[in-house]
Design a protein around this motif. Sequence first.
Motif, short mmCIF file in Angstrom:
data_model
loop_
_atom_site.label_atom_id
_atom_site.label_comp_id
_atom_site.label_asym_id
_atom_site.label_seq_id
_atom_site.Cartn_x
_atom_site.Cartn_y
_atom_site.Cartn_z
N LEU A 61 0.84 -1.20 0.00
CA LEU A 61 0.00 0.00 0.00
C LEU A 61 0.87 1.25 0.00
CD1 LEU A 61 -2.79 -1.03 2.52
CD2 LEU A 61 -3.13 -0.47 0.10
N THR A 62 1.92 1.24 0.80
CA THR A 62 2.84 2.36 0.88
C THR A 62 3.52 2.60 -0.47
OG1 THR A 62 3.24 1.97 3.22
CG2 THR A 62 4.90 3.25 2.07
N GLU A 63 3.74 1.52 -1.21
CA GLU A 63 4.37 1.64 -2.53
C GLU A 63 3.38 2.08 -3.61
OE1 GLU A 63 6.41 -2.03 -3.36
OE2 GLU A 63 7.56 -1.90 -1.50
N GLY A 64 2.10 2.23 -3.24
CA GLY A 64 1.13 2.78 -4.17
C GLY A 64 0.23 1.77 -4.87
N ASN A 66 -2.93 -0.75 -5.40
CA ASN A 66 -4.30 -0.85 -4.89
C ASN A 66 -4.54 -2.30 -4.44
OD1 ASN A 66 -4.86 -2.41 -7.20
ND2 ASN A 66 -5.77 -0.69 -8.29
#
Length: 98
Positions: A61-64, A66
């Motif tokens: 999630l932190t890496e973007g 979904n």
Amino acid sequence: MPSSDEGVFAISVAADRADLPIQNLRVYERRGLIEPARTAGGTRLYSEDDIVVLRRIGQLLTEGLNLAGIGRVLALETEVSDLRRRLARRTNDEGDRG
């Protein structure tokens, strides 16, 4: 001592250990990203392995990514891990015969 895949942690403890909000764990379960054990009464019980997955979800999630992307990454990581185990077993079996 419980095994790493045995559900022993309540949702509040699992959320705390994974540094995620409790509600997110419920969402991840609904989306099929995690499948905690259940007591006879329906209470979720998370294992050490589940917490590792929850932490990985947090990283992704932190890496973007979904949730759909995270589901695919987790499935691919599991597949790669399974293939590596099979290859190691095959290599060991061939070494024993050689």
